[in-house]
Design an enzyme around this catalytic site. Sequence first.
Site, PDB file in Angstrom:
ATOM      1  N   GLY A 259       0.608  -1.244   0.089  1.00  0.00           N
ATOM      2  CA  GLY A 259       0.155  -0.350   0.333  1.00  0.00           C
ATOM      3  C   GLY A 259       0.811   1.206  -0.193  1.00  0.00           C
ATOM      4  O   GLY A 259       0.007   2.377   0.018  1.00  0.00           O
ATOM      5  N   CYS A 470      11.499  -3.519  -9.157  1.00  0.00           N
ATOM      6  CA  CYS A 470      12.779  -3.571  -8.233  1.00  0.00           C
ATOM      7  C   CYS A 470      13.539  -4.462  -8.890  1.00  0.00           C
ATOM      8  O   CYS A 470      14.355  -5.370  -7.427  1.00  0.00           O
ATOM      9  CB  CYS A 470      12.524  -3.519  -6.257  1.00  0.00           C
ATOM     10  SG  CYS A 470      11.175  -5.048  -6.452  1.00  0.00           S
TER      11      CYS A 470
END
Length: 721
Positions: A259, A470
């Site tokens: 989140g 990432c």
Amino acid sequence: MSLYHETAAILTAAGPTATHGGSLKSRIFKDKSLKSPPAQVYALALETSKWSAILKEVVEASDLLKHERKLTPALSLLLTHDLLLSKSGIALPATHGLRVSIERHKARLNSEFVRARIRRRCATLDALRTQVEIEARGGCPVHPRWIRVNTLKSTVEEQLATTFKGWEVVESVAEVIKAADAFDSQQGQGKRGKKVIHIDGHIPNLIAACPGVADFTKTEAYKAGKIILQDKASCFPAYLLDPRPERDGDVMDTCAAPGNKTTHLAAIVASRVEDGKAVVFDGSTSKKGKKGGGKGTTTTTIFAFEKDPHRAKTLQKMVKTAGSDSFTVVNAGKDFLKVNPLDAKYRTVGALLLDPSCSGSGIVGRDDAPTLHLPSAPSSSSTPSSVPSTKANPKGKQNNNKRKSPPTSSSTEAKEPPTKVLIDDDGVAIPISSQADLEARIASLASFQLTLLQHAMSFPAAKRITYSTCSIHAGENEHVVLRALASDVAKRRGWRVLKREEQVEGMRRWDVRGEQGAMDLEGVTEGEGVKEKMDEKEKEEVRDAVIRAYYRDDGMGVMGFFVAGFVRDGTVDDPIYTNGTGTGAAQPEDDEEEKEDPEGPFVRDEQGRIVRDVNGIPTLKSTGKKAVDLKELQGEDESSVEYRVEGQEEGAGKEEPYQRDEEGQIVRDEEGLPVLKEGRRWKVVKGGKGQKEEEVSGEGESESKEESSEEDDGEWGGFND
């Protein structure tokens, strides 16, 4: 089971042979059988692992395991760590057996600990701590603790006056990193570094703090959702997307948990609106308005998808804590790839953030558990005494049955080289035994990532997309971008890369761009439908448009990351998205004659079926609204609505009024409405005092009713086969 037994069990299961289950942190926090607080277990396990090389020497030199046979090697490390290094000491009652077994050897353990410090030429405990931290990092650079101020609840100014009161503000991230290995005697024993922070110059409302000085998770600001711990590179996607309610409408986070990016999107959206109201233009008018205001305005909604139910709970909690739950819809357990782009509820989604599962090769601290060095356990034949026993050899002959030392970790590794483990960004461990395995894993991830990106490109009103990972691998980054640009959906809809000069200011000034060698897809795209080749100018434009970050000692203090933006202006589009399916295009004025649609007035899906809500009510193409508004029919007094068939003969019982074909399916007209049996028609009976009955035309009356009053224009098709 005590804290120490639970932690020992986790550490021994996380040794060299443990290749599944993810990182140490994920294993602990996902273990629902733990009775001790997970945060406490993780802290003890991590710190003990860092100090285990020194503690191993202390335990072995003091012969602790010879004298205390009930202790295991793992327990001896954990208890010795808390005895020598924890401010609160061993977290057990004074009379507890484990605590007593350690504390009766306190003098000897302390003595051996001092000797271990001197052998490492450390004059103080603080110096030894620094050495331990450096060794635990394995030569990796120090990174600051990045903290995003949540502007939904606070401001940078407020946090500087509260959470960071007394901290020194420095001019660069490099100064924060340098301060991490400095000492301040005023900080007290065990406190590393200086209280210094830097206000970031690329991402608004972002602060870099010296690591190891304070535990921000225990601050009131963190608990209240005023600050969020989020790496700088992780802030790139939402900031680059730059969602603006008046331009982009609703926003979608496709892979949202935990989140951080979702709440960052919420903060940006809220900062772009007037009077604290997030308003969007839905295409039916050129005027903006506020919630509950004029025609054509609605509140901005952020749709957050997370297919993992467990991770979705974390997402829901974070959204609520951050204060964005009032305009964020969390679709828990729902897969974004299964979402229909033509669903009416997503007709105004103009900006999408994609951060899909990836290899996680750029994440700082992914292998968060340093190597655990366990002390050698005494053999069963040895005695607790350090004096050799002669009773076993009464003739005085030399005893050659010496205790065999267990193989050390180094000797074991020499015989059986450990399999490399790739831990992705979801914490899932994948054993990688060769370069071919790694390439196959990257190819599999890239295929999924490309599918997700192409799906996002198919949303009718979408005008902006950010794609991020990432990962440091070009196969998941530049190659996915190039394939997406060459895909059919991108060409049909006019998608292109967001150029550097078009990006928000902070991202324009970020100098680390795409890899030059990754821009050549020759040999990579063979058989993948990419026929056209980019010229050198186009390749350079794409390379300069994508953004990279690296986990290295370059003074930037970020993890490995990649992000690219995609945009389209809407001048080029496929007919399926320009034929009144809810793209947000302006509708003709009421006094202009609309052309007849051969598919009827209702929105249809890709299979040509009418799209209906849970009540079976279809959506009109012309307005984007339901064909029948139940609330409007019910009236302000919320009286019930009854639909009655007229023309049914008395005594016919409950005979259904509509026609069915030979297969038993309801016969429908060209607009998808059920065909009533001959001589019958529908009537809507509105409940409530003083309300009248209204007729809804049935078979044979549709033409005559089309020119009647506006009250009869809405036809209801809420009947299921």
